[in-house]
Design a protein around this motif. Sequence first.
Motif, short mmCIF file in Angstrom:
data_model
loop_
_atom_site.label_atom_id
_atom_site.label_comp_id
_atom_site.label_asym_id
_atom_site.label_seq_id
_atom_site.Cartn_x
_atom_site.Cartn_y
_atom_site.Cartn_z
N ARG A 73 0.63 -1.20 -0.34
CA ARG A 73 -0.10 -0.20 -0.30
C ARG A 73 0.75 1.45 -0.04
N TRP A 74 0.06 2.38 -0.50
CA TRP A 74 0.73 4.05 0.04
C TRP A 74 0.67 4.28 1.09
N LEU A 75 1.51 4.88 1.58
CA LEU A 75 0.72 5.43 3.22
C LEU A 75 0.77 7.14 2.75
N LEU A 76 -0.59 7.54 3.23
CA LEU A 76 -0.39 9.06 3.06
C LEU A 76 0.42 9.74 4.20
N ASP A 77 0.95 9.44 4.51
CA ASP A 77 2.02 10.04 5.91
C ASP A 77 1.22 11.12 5.90
N HIS A 78 1.44 12.28 5.39
CA HIS A 78 0.61 13.84 5.63
C HIS A 78 0.67 15.07 4.09
N LEU A 79 -0.80 15.47 4.67
CA LEU A 79 -1.51 16.47 3.38
C LEU A 79 -1.13 17.37 4.29
N TYR A 80 -1.18 18.29 4.18
CA TYR A 80 -1.20 19.97 5.05
C TYR A 80 -1.37 20.95 4.14
N ILE A 81 -2.62 21.53 3.76
CA ILE A 81 -2.98 23.01 2.84
C ILE A 81 -2.54 23.96 4.23
N LEU A 82 -1.93 24.81 4.45
CA LEU A 82 -2.34 26.51 4.91
C LEU A 82 -4.13 26.02 5.02
N PRO A 83 -4.20 26.80 6.48
CA PRO A 83 -5.55 27.71 6.75
C PRO A 83 -6.33 28.32 5.89
N GLU A 84 -5.31 29.60 6.03
CA GLU A 84 -5.87 29.94 4.47
C GLU A 84 -5.99 29.92 2.85
N GLY A 91 -7.03 20.39 -1.63
CA GLY A 91 -6.97 18.80 -1.07
C GLY A 91 -7.53 17.96 -2.13
N ALA A 92 -8.65 17.94 -2.03
CA ALA A 92 -9.15 16.75 -3.07
C ALA A 92 -8.97 17.13 -4.16
N ALA A 93 -8.22 18.36 -5.12
CA ALA A 93 -7.56 18.12 -6.65
C ALA A 93 -6.35 17.35 -6.06
N VAL A 94 -5.61 17.26 -4.62
CA VAL A 94 -4.85 17.23 -4.48
C VAL A 94 -4.16 15.32 -5.12
N LEU A 95 -5.87 14.57 -3.71
CA LEU A 95 -6.29 13.63 -4.03
C LEU A 95 -6.66 12.48 -4.58
N ARG A 96 -7.29 13.47 -5.67
CA ARG A 96 -7.71 12.97 -6.88
C ARG A 96 -6.52 12.30 -8.06
N ASP A 97 -5.16 13.51 -7.89
CA ASP A 97 -3.88 13.38 -8.34
C ASP A 97 -3.15 11.76 -7.74
N ILE A 98 -3.57 11.91 -6.61
CA ILE A 98 -2.66 10.47 -6.04
C ILE A 98 -3.22 9.39 -6.50
N PHE A 99 -4.87 9.39 -6.23
CA PHE A 99 -5.05 8.23 -6.67
C PHE A 99 -5.38 7.72 -8.43
N ALA A 100 -5.10 8.69 -9.34
CA ALA A 100 -4.51 7.95 -10.35
C ALA A 100 -3.96 7.16 -10.36
N SER A 101 -2.04 8.06 -10.16
CA SER A 101 -1.64 7.12 -9.88
C SER A 101 -1.36 5.82 -8.89
N ALA A 102 -2.56 6.44 -7.55
CA ALA A 102 -2.37 4.32 -6.54
C ALA A 102 -3.46 3.69 -7.61
N ASP A 103 -4.16 3.94 -8.66
CA ASP A 103 -5.29 3.22 -9.43
C ASP A 103 -4.13 2.41 -10.56
N PRO A 144 -8.04 1.18 -4.45
CA PRO A 144 -7.45 1.11 -6.35
C PRO A 144 -9.19 0.75 -7.37
N CYS A 145 -9.19 2.28 -7.63
CA CYS A 145 -10.19 1.38 -9.06
C CYS A 145 -10.29 0.39 -9.89
N GLU A 146 -11.08 -0.20 -10.23
CA GLU A 146 -10.87 -0.51 -11.32
C GLU A 146 -10.92 0.16 -12.43
#
Length: 151
Positions: A73-84, A91-103, A144-146
């Motif tokens: 598996r991949w461990l998403l150890d840190h995902l931090y977005i500055l409060p502002e 964050g959702a856009a970053v996850l979509r990018d990660i999901f594409a690679s993981a899939d 992962p999605c097929e």
Amino acid sequence: MNITFSNTTQSDADTLVAIRIAAMRESLERIGRFNPQRARERFIASFDPALCRFIKVDGVQSGFILIRPQVDRWLLDHLYILPEHQRKGIGAAVLRDIFASADMCRMPIRVGALRGSDSNRFYQRNGFIQTDEAEWDIYYVRQPCESKAES
């Protein structure tokens, strides 16, 4: 919104710690666990610049991500977005990018979130399923999605 990633180096550690503390402060204060020194020590103890990337939005440094590839598996150890910059879809856009690679690699992604943190709802909204809990954290996995070609 143009999201890009840039490499980090060991010399970026203090900047990354500052981002982490800013992003987690409210959640940690809510449960009485805010301690900047402990947050710094925990991050520095396992920081690997080769696995970490700054998140830039339209050229502005907005956060960072650190993914640790493991055998199964991949461990998403840190995902931090500055409060502002939070609550803007970054964050959702970053996850979509990660999901594409993981899939493509057919790798599940595991993540932990501080109990009581808004990040729990964020991960659930983005397809993570709760797998277990510890004293301070709740753990999730996203399978992962097929690909449509394989369906």
